[in-house]
Scaffold this motif. Structure first.
Motif, PDB file in Angstrom:
ATOM      1  N   HIS A  88       0.801  -1.223   0.000  1.00  0.00           N
ATOM      2  CA  HIS A  88       0.000   0.000   0.000  1.00  0.00           C
ATOM      3  C   HIS A  88       0.838   1.279   0.000  1.00  0.00           C
ATOM      4  N   GLY A  89       1.924   1.308   0.751  1.00  0.00           N
ATOM      5  CA  GLY A  89       2.720   2.527   0.825  1.00  0.00           C
ATOM      6  C   GLY A  89       3.860   2.375   1.812  1.00  0.00           C
ATOM      7  N   CYS A  90       4.671   3.438   1.937  1.00  0.00           N
ATOM      8  CA  CYS A  90       5.842   3.348   2.814  1.00  0.00           C
ATOM      9  C   CYS A  90       6.270   4.723   3.291  1.00  0.00           C
ATOM     10  N   VAL A  91       7.165   4.721   4.261  1.00  0.00           N
ATOM     11  CA  VAL A  91       7.875   5.910   4.683  1.00  0.00           C
ATOM     12  C   VAL A  91       9.326   5.499   4.935  1.00  0.00           C
ATOM     13  N   VAL A  92      10.262   6.350   4.498  1.00  0.00           N
ATOM     14  CA  VAL A  92      11.689   6.056   4.637  1.00  0.00           C
ATOM     15  C   VAL A  92      12.384   7.285   5.209  1.00  0.00           C
ATOM     16  N   TRP A  93      13.317   7.072   6.143  1.00  0.00           N
ATOM     17  CA  TRP A  93      14.070   8.208   6.647  1.00  0.00           C
ATOM     18  C   TRP A  93      15.458   7.787   7.076  1.00  0.00           C
ATOM     19  N   ARG A  94      16.346   8.770   7.095  1.00  0.00           N
ATOM     20  CA  ARG A  94      17.736   8.553   7.511  1.00  0.00           C
ATOM     21  C   ARG A  94      17.828   8.679   9.024  1.00  0.00           C
ATOM     22  N   ASP A  95      18.512   7.729   9.646  1.00  0.00           N
ATOM     23  CA  ASP A  95      18.758   7.813  11.071  1.00  0.00           C
ATOM     24  C   ASP A  95      19.612   9.054  11.335  1.00  0.00           C
ATOM     25  N   PRO A  96      19.148   9.977  12.178  1.00  0.00           N
ATOM     26  CA  PRO A  96      19.892  11.223  12.375  1.00  0.00           C
ATOM     27  C   PRO A  96      21.190  11.069  13.158  1.00  0.00           C
ATOM     28  N   VAL A  97      21.407   9.887  13.746  1.00  0.00           N
ATOM     29  CA  VAL A  97      22.624   9.693  14.547  1.00  0.00           C
ATOM     30  C   VAL A  97      23.514   8.612  13.948  1.00  0.00           C
ATOM     31  N   GLY A  98      22.984   7.417  13.755  1.00  0.00           N
ATOM     32  CA  GLY A  98      23.788   6.301  13.268  1.00  0.00           C
ATOM     33  C   GLY A  98      23.796   6.219  11.752  1.00  0.00           C
ATOM     34  N   PRO A  99      24.775   5.495  11.175  1.00  0.00           N
ATOM     35  CA  PRO A  99      24.870   5.324   9.712  1.00  0.00           C
ATOM     36  C   PRO A  99      23.881   4.263   9.235  1.00  0.00           C
ATOM     37  N   ALA A 100      22.601   4.617   9.238  1.00  0.00           N
ATOM     38  CA  ALA A 100      21.563   3.645   8.904  1.00  0.00           C
ATOM     39  C   ALA A 100      20.351   4.357   8.337  1.00  0.00           C
ATOM     40  N   MET A 101      19.464   3.557   7.730  1.00  0.00           N
ATOM     41  CA  MET A 101      18.183   4.038   7.221  1.00  0.00           C
ATOM     42  C   MET A 101      17.071   3.253   7.897  1.00  0.00           C
ATOM     43  N   TRP A 102      15.915   3.909   8.023  1.00  0.00           N
ATOM     44  CA  TRP A 102      14.704   3.259   8.509  1.00  0.00           C
ATOM     45  C   TRP A 102      13.704   3.197   7.366  1.00  0.00           C
ATOM     46  N   ARG A 103      12.918   2.115   7.339  1.00  0.00           N
ATOM     47  CA  ARG A 103      11.886   1.981   6.318  1.00  0.00           C
ATOM     48  C   ARG A 103      10.692   1.256   6.921  1.00  0.00           C
ATOM     49  N   ALA A 104       9.495   1.783   6.660  1.00  0.00           N
ATOM     50  CA  ALA A 104       8.261   1.143   7.106  1.00  0.00           C
ATOM     51  C   ALA A 104       7.376   0.929   5.882  1.00  0.00           C
ATOM     52  N   ASP A 105       7.018  -0.328   5.614  1.00  0.00           N
ATOM     53  CA  ASP A 105       6.145  -0.680   4.490  1.00  0.00           C
ATOM     54  C   ASP A 105       4.812  -1.173   5.020  1.00  0.00           C
ATOM     55  N   GLU A 106       3.732  -0.658   4.442  1.00  0.00           N
ATOM     56  CA  GLU A 106       2.391  -1.084   4.813  1.00  0.00           C
ATOM     57  C   GLU A 106       1.822  -1.992   3.725  1.00  0.00           C
ATOM     58  N   THR A 107       1.362  -3.160   4.104  1.00  0.00           N
ATOM     59  CA  THR A 107       0.796  -4.130   3.166  1.00  0.00           C
ATOM     60  C   THR A 107      -0.525  -4.652   3.709  1.00  0.00           C
ATOM     61  N   GLU A 108      -1.230  -5.390   2.853  1.00  0.00           N
ATOM     62  CA  GLU A 108      -2.438  -6.037   3.343  1.00  0.00           C
ATOM     63  C   GLU A 108      -2.066  -7.136   4.330  1.00  0.00           C
ATOM     64  N   LEU A 109      -3.022  -7.543   5.135  1.00  0.00           N
ATOM     65  CA  LEU A 109      -2.777  -8.604   6.100  1.00  0.00           C
ATOM     66  C   LEU A 109      -2.509  -9.931   5.401  1.00  0.00           C
ATOM     67  N   LEU A 110      -1.750 -10.794   6.037  1.00  0.00           N
ATOM     68  CA  LEU A 110      -1.486 -12.119   5.496  1.00  0.00           C
ATOM     69  C   LEU A 110      -2.759 -12.951   5.501  1.00  0.00           C
ATOM     70  N   PRO A 111      -2.912 -13.859   4.518  1.00  0.00           N
ATOM     71  CA  PRO A 111      -4.110 -14.698   4.459  1.00  0.00           C
ATOM     72  C   PRO A 111      -4.072 -15.889   5.404  1.00  0.00           C
ATOM     73  N   GLY A 112      -2.967 -16.067   6.084  1.00  0.00           N
ATOM     74  CA  GLY A 112      -2.803 -17.160   7.035  1.00  0.00           C
ATOM     75  C   GLY A 112      -1.713 -16.796   8.019  1.00  0.00           C
ATOM     76  N   VAL A 113      -1.218 -17.763   8.748  1.00  0.00           N
ATOM     77  CA  VAL A 113      -0.142 -17.513   9.712  1.00  0.00           C
ATOM     78  C   VAL A 113       1.167 -18.065   9.154  1.00  0.00           C
ATOM     79  N   PRO A 114       2.313 -17.513   9.555  1.00  0.00           N
ATOM     80  CA  PRO A 114       3.589 -18.075   9.118  1.00  0.00           C
ATOM     81  C   PRO A 114       3.666 -19.571   9.438  1.00  0.00           C
ATOM     82  N   VAL A 115       4.224 -20.343   8.505  1.00  0.00           N
ATOM     83  CA  VAL A 115       4.284 -21.793   8.685  1.00  0.00           C
ATOM     84  C   VAL A 115       5.065 -22.154   9.939  1.00  0.00           C
ATOM     85  N   GLY A 116       6.146 -21.436  10.196  1.00  0.00           N
ATOM     86  CA  GLY A 116       6.948 -21.747  11.376  1.00  0.00           C
ATOM     87  C   GLY A 116       8.171 -20.869  11.438  1.00  0.00           C
ATOM     88  N   ALA A 117       9.208 -21.366  12.093  1.00  0.00           N
ATOM     89  CA  ALA A 117      10.467 -20.638  12.204  1.00  0.00           C
ATOM     90  C   ALA A 117      11.259 -20.759  10.909  1.00  0.00           C
TER      91      ALA A 117
END
Length: 285
Positions: A88-117
């Protein structure tokens, strides 16, 4: 929107406070994250929302973001014929302190549960239609086109990486040249698929990879359950029977048997036996 992490300490989102990060995501996506659905992993956090969607938040160091960018889930939205959550959409930003990026992705819900580990210790209960759905999605994915390059374990896969990984464990001087590169999910394991309805999620690292990478990863994820590993070999036999598929089998075996091997790992023996068999097939084939 930073984490309180002492200098030199690795970031682990399972234990470090993420309230500020969650607040920023809620404001940016204009959504409310449901606290009782929160799932925390080492480098990602996920949660359901008040509009029946799922948000996955990841922190990734800059040196782990390839030149192609860091939009695997977004770019996978154009893939057709594959069972996966709609993006559906996302937001991305640079970590203001550490050498890293943050990203949040929004998707539809899963149709089931994860099979396992990621690595199973017991065979899952899967309906008869689950395996054909897996095969259809993997075969459809491999038939598509992309300029992306897969980044399994956040490392860009190249011919040099394949060769170096294999030869670091198996010293036979054989030609490891990959002939066929096809689109792959690149993180195919039992934690990234759902049941009883099949769906494949977590597309952060997808892109072109040697034929058979996904099948080999799923087989490696199954090795502690011999009947399940055999089922993967049978279902994906076209991949495992190809020369590139054999290289990918050795590639994942090298990861299991290499310098980071864990004593007592139940996959060690099966991986070693399979590697010997595949090496013999490559020598005589």
């Amino acid at each position: 929107m930073t984490l309180s992490v002492p200098p030199g300490q690795a970031v682990d989102l399972r234990v470090q406070p993420v309230d500020e990060v969650l607040d920023r995501v809620e404001r940016s996506l204009q959504v409310r994250l449901l606290p009782d659905t929160l799932v925390r992993k080492r480098r990602s956090v996920g949660a359901g929302t008040d509009r029946d969607t799922w948000v996955r938040i990841e922190r990734r160091p800059l040196d782990k973001i390839p030149e192609q960018g860091w939009n695997g889930t977004e770019s996978a939205a154009r893939l057709a014929g594959i069972a996966r959550p709609e993006w559906h959409g996302c937001v991305v930003w640079r970590d203001p302190v550490g050498p890293a990026m943050w990203r949040a992705d929004e998707t539809e819900l899963l149709p089931g549960v994860p099979v396992g580990a990621a690595v199973l210790s017991a065979a899952p209960e899967l309906p008869d239609e689950w395996w054909p759905a897996l095969n259809t999605s993997l075969d459809t994915l491999a038939a598509q086109h992309t300029n992306r390059v897969a980044t399994p374990d956040t490392v860009t896969i190249t011919q040099a990486l394949v060769t170096d990984t294999i030869r670091s464990v198996f010293t036979d001087d054989v030609d490891t040249t990959v002939e066929r590169w096809v689109p792959a999910h690149a993180d195919l394991n039992w934690a990234n698929m759902t049941a009883p309805t099949f769906s494949l999620f977590d597309w952060e690292d997808w892109g072109n990879a040697p034929q058979g990478l996904d099948s080999a990863y799923l087989w490696a994820s199954s090795l502690a359950v011999p009947t399940l590993a055999d089922r993967v070999l049978h279902e994906r036999r076209a991949d495992f029977g190809s020369r590139d598929g054999k290289w990918m089998t050795l590639f994942v075996c090298a990861k299991i048997l290499g310098p980071y091997a864990r004593p007592g790992d139940p996959r060690l023996g099966p991986a070693r036996r399979m590697a010997e068999q595949v090496m013999e097939e490559l020598r005589t084939g």
